[in-house]
Design an enzyme around this catalytic site. Structure first.
Site, short mmCIF file in Angstrom:
data_model
loop_
_atom_site.label_atom_id
_atom_site.label_comp_id
_atom_site.label_asym_id
_atom_site.label_seq_id
_atom_site.Cartn_x
_atom_site.Cartn_y
_atom_site.Cartn_z
N ARG A 22 1.42 -1.22 -0.30
CA ARG A 22 -0.37 0.07 -0.01
C ARG A 22 0.82 0.97 -0.22
NH1 ARG A 22 -0.52 4.33 2.69
NH2 ARG A 22 0.58 3.23 4.45
N ASP A 23 2.18 1.42 0.98
CA ASP A 23 2.41 2.59 1.09
C ASP A 23 3.06 2.51 -0.12
OD1 ASP A 23 3.81 5.23 2.26
OD2 ASP A 23 3.31 4.44 4.49
N HIS A 214 3.98 4.59 13.07
CA HIS A 214 5.08 3.80 11.36
C HIS A 214 5.92 5.03 10.59
CE1 HIS A 214 2.67 4.22 7.28
NE2 HIS A 214 3.69 4.92 6.80
N HIS A 216 9.05 6.88 8.53
CA HIS A 216 8.98 6.53 7.28
C HIS A 216 11.16 7.12 7.48
CE1 HIS A 216 6.25 6.62 4.83
NE2 HIS A 216 5.43 6.70 4.82
N CYS A 247 4.16 8.85 0.69
CA CYS A 247 3.18 9.57 0.01
C CYS A 247 3.54 10.42 -0.90
CB CYS A 247 2.12 10.30 1.55
SG CYS A 247 0.27 10.47 0.91
N ASN A 256 8.92 4.05 3.33
CA ASN A 256 8.65 3.54 4.84
C ASN A 256 10.36 2.76 5.20
OD1 ASN A 256 6.17 2.67 3.36
ND2 ASN A 256 6.17 3.69 5.92
P1 HMG Z 1 -13.06 14.55 -3.15
O1 HMG Z 1 -12.94 14.77 -4.62
O2 HMG Z 1 -12.89 15.62 -1.96
O3 HMG Z 1 -14.14 13.35 -3.48
O4 HMG Z 1 -12.13 13.45 -2.53
P2 HMG Z 1 -15.78 13.72 -3.05
O5 HMG Z 1 -16.37 12.43 -2.23
O6 HMG Z 1 -16.34 14.65 -3.96
O7 HMG Z 1 -16.19 12.05 -5.41
C1 HMG Z 1 -15.58 12.59 -6.08
C2 HMG Z 1 -14.84 11.44 -6.71
O8 HMG Z 1 -14.30 10.97 -6.40
C3 HMG Z 1 -16.33 10.83 -7.23
O9 HMG Z 1 -16.09 10.56 -8.78
C4 HMG Z 1 -16.53 10.00 -6.07
O10 HMG Z 1 -17.30 8.92 -6.68
C5 HMG Z 1 -15.09 9.08 -6.27
P3 HMG Z 1 -17.03 11.14 -9.89
O11 HMG Z 1 -18.59 10.97 -9.34
O12 HMG Z 1 -16.02 12.34 -10.24
O13 HMG Z 1 -16.97 10.14 -11.06
N1 HMG Z 1 -14.68 8.59 -4.75
C6 HMG Z 1 -14.10 7.56 -4.77
N2 HMG Z 1 -13.88 6.66 -5.72
C7 HMG Z 1 -13.10 4.97 -5.11
N3 HMG Z 1 -12.87 4.86 -4.16
C8 HMG Z 1 -13.28 6.23 -3.24
C9 HMG Z 1 -13.66 7.07 -3.67
N4 HMG Z 1 -13.86 8.39 -2.72
C10 HMG Z 1 -14.36 9.08 -3.80
N5 HMG Z 1 -13.26 5.25 -2.08
C11 HMG Z 1 -10.86 11.95 -1.43
C12 HMG Z 1 -11.98 13.17 -1.35
C13 HMG Z 1 -10.70 11.05 -0.17
C14 HMG Z 1 -12.03 10.67 -1.59
C15 HMG Z 1 -9.59 11.03 -2.29
O14 HMG Z 1 -9.08 13.03 -1.67
C16 HMG Z 1 -8.34 10.07 -1.54
O15 HMG Z 1 -8.92 9.34 -2.06
N6 HMG Z 1 -7.42 10.31 -1.29
C17 HMG Z 1 -6.29 8.84 -0.71
C18 HMG Z 1 -5.20 10.44 -0.74
C19 HMG Z 1 -4.49 9.02 -0.66
O16 HMG Z 1 -4.80 7.95 -0.47
N7 HMG Z 1 -2.96 9.13 -0.17
C20 HMG Z 1 -2.06 7.97 0.49
C21 HMG Z 1 -2.27 7.52 2.17
S1 HMG Z 1 -1.98 8.16 3.32
C22 HMG Z 1 -0.52 7.89 3.97
O17 HMG Z 1 0.28 7.73 2.84
C23 HMG Z 1 -0.36 8.50 5.52
C24 HMG Z 1 0.34 6.81 5.48
O18 HMG Z 1 0.98 6.03 5.10
C25 HMG Z 1 0.98 7.60 7.00
C26 HMG Z 1 1.80 8.09 7.33
O19 HMG Z 1 2.75 8.11 6.26
O20 HMG Z 1 1.96 9.37 7.87
C27 HMG Z 1 -0.70 6.07 5.88
MG MG Z 2 3.62 6.28 5.40
#
Ligand code: HMG
Ligand code: MG
Length: 307
Positions: A22-23, A214, A216, A247, A256
């Site tokens: 995932r990450d 967690h 990095h 990310c 990580n």
């Molecule tokens: P948004 O644009 O505000 O969402 O994004 P929305 O609700 O307005 O929807 C927009 C469009 O996205 C729509 O489609 C939804 O259906 C679709 P359209 O009508 O335009 O065709 N949609 C989805 N499709 C599939 N699955 C879903 C989904 N949700 C909406 N779940 C949202 C808000 C949260 C969805 C977006 O910003 C997002 O997906 N962000 C994820 C970012 C991410 O994954 N970042 C990396 C992970 S975090 C990380 O790495 C840190 C971590 O490792 C810990 C650390 O290191 O600190 C965990």
């Molecule tokens: Mg991370």
């Protein structure tokens, strides 16, 4: 007393959560084929992890790299005893995760407003509100829920982050009913003293056995931070095979902490994980051949040079 004989507090056993699929794969520049992701996860499963974070059910516009989450979950061979988990940001993600029959989900927010806004397009308060129904749906399905608090030691947009902000988000996630909290050093800026003081602060709010770290390894401090966390009583650590990770919404962050490096240190200290280091290397070697790039893990490089 002989100084070499001083044994500091350490657990007998640690839970290592593999987050590479995932990450790691969320941050790939090139496309990793679905079949290769499945093979990578199957190889990791053979190493005997307790938990593998396999993918994310996020917007494919935000993270196109993991747009094949459902296919990946359907394609892997699940081993008994391993929890296969996935990130879920909202109801839609939870519906997809339920359909894919993941064992556990992770909601994710952060301790700095700018990062949360960039990452999930809402405020910290908005994210907590979105998670309310996600946690309810998970509970109804009998699923465990993890909560990530990113940017706990520093934010790519705001710089230093106050420990009180981390505590506040942690308390809000716990109030929702989240089972485990993973404290994220998203951009790899933490140093051991900060880890000691943040864990000391959080200990009063979260039972220590429900707290994960967690790290990095952007600045090479991840293993030192693990040691500080071990001494504080933490027994859950996230890491990624080969040191993949980062990310896309955290500019400048690198991978990580590499699982191989973590296992080498833990096993060398006499701390059990139940994970076979050679099998992790085999998974990293496979992914390195797919990516055409050597893994960042120091242990991997040393072990490969010796052969
Ligand atoms: P948004 O644009 O505000 O969402 O994004 P929305 O609700 O307005 O929807 C927009 C469009 O996205 C729509 O489609 C939804 O259906 C679709 P359209 O009508 O335009 O065709 N949609 C989805 N499709 C599939 N699955 C879903 C989904 N949700 C909406 N779940 C949202 C808000 C949260 C969805 C977006 O910003 C997002 O997906 N962000 C994820 C970012 C991410 O994954 N970042 C990396 C992970 S975090 C990380 O790495 C840190 C971590 O490792 C810990 C650390 O290191 O600190 C965990
Ligand atoms: Mg991370």
């Amino acid at each position: 007393m002989d100084n070499n004989m001083v044994i500091h507090q350490q657990p007998d056993r640690v839970t290592v959560v593999e987050v590479g699929p995932r990450d790691g794969l969320q941050n790939e520049k090139g496309v990793v084929a679905t079949a290769d992701k499945i093979r990578f996860i199957d190889l990791l499963s053979a190493a005997g992890y307790p938990v593998i974070e396999a993918t994310s059910f996020v917007s494919p516009k935000a993270i196109p790299q993991l747009g094949d989450a459902a296919e990946v979950m359907a394609g892997i061979t699940r081993r008994p005893g391993i929890r296969y988990t996935a990130l879920v940001p909202n109801r839609k993600g939870m519906e997809r995760a339920l359909a894919a029959q993941v064992d556990e989900v992770a909601v994710f927010t952060g301790a700095s407003e700018s990062f949360v806004q960039h990452n999930i397009n809402t405020s910290i308060a908005g994210s907590i509100e979105n998670f309310r129904s996600v946690v309810e749906m998970a509970r109804a399905a009998g699923m465990r829920v993890r909560g990530y608090v990113s940017t706990a030691f520093g934010c790519p947009y705001e710089g230093a982050v106050a420990p009180a902000a981390v505590l506040s988000v942690t308390e809000q996630l716990l109030a929702l009913g989240v089972d485990e909290i993973s404290i994220g050093d998203t951009i790899g800026v933490a140093t051991p003293n900060q880890v000691s003081s943040l864990t000391a602060l959080l200990k009063d709010a979260v039972p220590i056995e429900r707290l994960a770290m967690h790290f990095h390894d952007t600045r090479g401090t991840a293993l030192a931070n693990v040691l500080a966390a071990l001494q504080a009583g933490i027994t859950i650590f996230d890491s990624s095979a080969g040191g993949l990770g980062g990310c896309p919404y955290a500019p400048g962050a690198s991978g990580n902490l590499a699982t191989e490096d973590l296992l080498y240190m833990l096993h060398g200290m006499g701390i059990e994980t139940g994970i076979n280091l050679e099998a992790v290397i085999a998974a990293s070697r496979f992914l390195a051949s797919v990516r055409g790039m050597a893994p960042a893990s120091r242990y991997y490089a040393a072990a490969t040079a010796e052969r």
